[in-house]
Design a protein around this motif. Structure first.
Motif, PDB file in Angstrom:
ATOM      1  N   LYS A 119       0.842  -1.199   0.000  1.00 43.78           N
ATOM      2  CA  LYS A 119       0.000   0.000   0.000  1.00 43.78           C
ATOM      3  C   LYS A 119       0.873   1.245   0.000  1.00 43.78           C
ATOM      4  N   ALA A 165       2.281   1.923  -3.422  1.00 49.20           N
ATOM      5  CA  ALA A 165       1.220   2.415  -4.305  1.00 49.20           C
ATOM      6  C   ALA A 165       0.891   3.873  -3.989  1.00 49.20           C
ATOM      7  N   VAL A 195      -5.714   4.404  -6.522  1.00 51.25           N
ATOM      8  CA  VAL A 195      -5.153   3.105  -6.150  1.00 51.25           C
ATOM      9  C   VAL A 195      -6.295   2.123  -5.912  1.00 51.25           C
ATOM     10  N   ARG A 251      -7.744  -0.868  -3.964  1.00 46.97           N
ATOM     11  CA  ARG A 251      -7.470  -1.233  -2.572  1.00 46.97           C
ATOM     12  C   ARG A 251      -7.770  -2.681  -2.213  1.00 46.97           C
ATOM     13  N   ASN A 254      -3.381  -2.594  -4.956  1.00 46.39           N
ATOM     14  CA  ASN A 254      -2.179  -1.758  -5.110  1.00 46.39           C
ATOM     15  C   ASN A 254      -1.815  -1.462  -6.563  1.00 46.39           C
TER      16      ASN A 254
END
Length: 119
Positions: A21, A24, A41, A43, A49
């Motif tokens: 995460k 990203a 992004v 999720r 990601n």
């Protein structure tokens, strides 16, 4: 024989999933700071990601977006998010018919056309 694969839109422009995460989020911030807009992004799920850079109804427009991103050093990808790709086989085309098909491809931004041998 001429095969014409048909890919169905919409066409998703994206960067493949990053490892975390944080990666990203950092990449998204970097892209926004370089002037790239309309990104987000993913999720969850198999695309967790990944960075979405737009959904386009026409493949030509998605290709244009990818080309512009590539000029900025961003290697985005395209995935057809519609129906499964189909292939049409056209046999024994005259030179004139082949010319007309190629013209339609140019006029409508159609799918790739490739000449193959018959099985």
């Amino acid at each position: 024989m001429l095969e014409t694969p048909i890919h169905s839109g919409p066409y998703w422009v994206y960067l493949p999933p990053l490892k975390s995460k944080a990666e990203a989020d950092n990449k998204t911030e970097e892209l926004k700071n370089s002037g790239i807009k309309d990104i987000s992004v993913i999720r969850d799920g198999k695309w967790e990601n990944a960075i979405s850079m737009g959904l386009y109804g026409k493949e030509a427009i998605a290709n244009d977006r990818v080309a512009k991103l590539k000029k900025l050093g961003i290697n985005a990808q395209i995935e057809a998010r519609g129906k499964t790709a189909r292939t049409f086989a056209l046999h024994h085309l005259s030179d004139d018919e082949l010319k007309q098909i190629k013209q339609m491809q140019t006029d409508f931004g159609g799918p790739a056309i490739k000449k193959t041998t018959c099985e």
